[in-house]
Design an enzyme around this catalytic site. Structure first.
Site, short mmCIF file in Angstrom:
data_model
loop_
_atom_site.label_atom_id
_atom_site.label_comp_id
_atom_site.label_asym_id
_atom_site.label_seq_id
_atom_site.Cartn_x
_atom_site.Cartn_y
_atom_site.Cartn_z
N CYS A 60 0.89 -1.16 0.00
CA CYS A 60 0.00 0.00 0.00
C CYS A 60 0.93 1.21 0.00
O CYS A 60 2.05 1.12 0.50
CB CYS A 60 -0.91 -0.02 1.23
SG CYS A 60 -2.34 1.04 1.08
N CYS A 91 -4.31 -1.06 -1.99
CA CYS A 91 -4.90 0.27 -2.19
C CYS A 91 -4.75 0.63 -3.67
O CYS A 91 -3.81 0.19 -4.33
CB CYS A 91 -4.28 1.32 -1.28
SG CYS A 91 -2.57 1.74 -1.60
N CYS A 132 5.52 -0.76 -10.08
CA CYS A 132 6.24 -1.51 -9.06
C CYS A 132 7.65 -1.83 -9.54
O CYS A 132 7.88 -1.95 -10.74
CB CYS A 132 5.52 -2.82 -8.75
SG CYS A 132 3.98 -2.59 -7.86
#
Length: 164
Positions: free
Chosen positions: A9, A88, A96
């Protein structure tokens, strides 16, 4: 072999911390060889006290929990992740880093309980509902035959969990 799961998150202060706590709690209770970690792309450096309270009230020891950067999980010596879960929407939309071993990735979104109306009592209630919802999905994850599943089958199963 331990199945390592990283839960992301953005700030690593609430939903990812609840997820780490619930997955490790249920894995230990059920004797599953699964280990959860949590991190954020822009960690806040603090944990939401309502998240810690919800976990503590559920009998989970939160000693040693801290807000961490996802950078801790990409370097040499970092545990190799089999699964990466974003919890989230902002973390799901972020680029990422490359994860060693190309883990299975899935998004299990939850509304931010820290935005709940009703003052502290409203937030407490929202954190508890979120903790329970996360716990239910983590039980479903732990019910999977993780040691024998291919990555493709695991991806399909984790996607099905979010749809149920």
């Amino acid at each position: 072999m331990t199945t390592n799961v990283l839960i992301l998150c953005t700030h690593n202060s609430a939903r990812s911390v609840l997820s780490e706590g619930m997955l490790n709690h249920w894995a230990a209770k059920l004797g599953k060889n699964v280990r959860a970690f949590s991190a954020g792309s822009a960690p806040s450096g603090r944990l939401n006290p309502f998240a810690l309270e919800a976990l503590t009230n559920a009998g989970i020891d939160v000693d040693g929990y801290r807000s961490k950067s996802w950078d801790e999980f990409v370097g040499d010596g970092a545990p190799r992740m089999r699964v990466v879960i974003t919890v989230c929407d902002s973390a799901a939309a972020e680029q990422c880093p490359w994860w060693p071993g190309s883990p299975v990735k899935v998004h299990w979104g939850y509304a931010d309980p820290s935005n709940a109306p009703g003052g502290d009592e409203g937030k407490r209630a929202a954190f508890e509902v979120t903790r329970q919802a996360i716990g239910y999905r983590m039980l479903q994850l732990l019910d999977l035959p993780l040691d024998t599943m291919s990555d493709a089958d695991l991806q399909a199963a984790l996607t099905t969990i979010v749809e149920s």
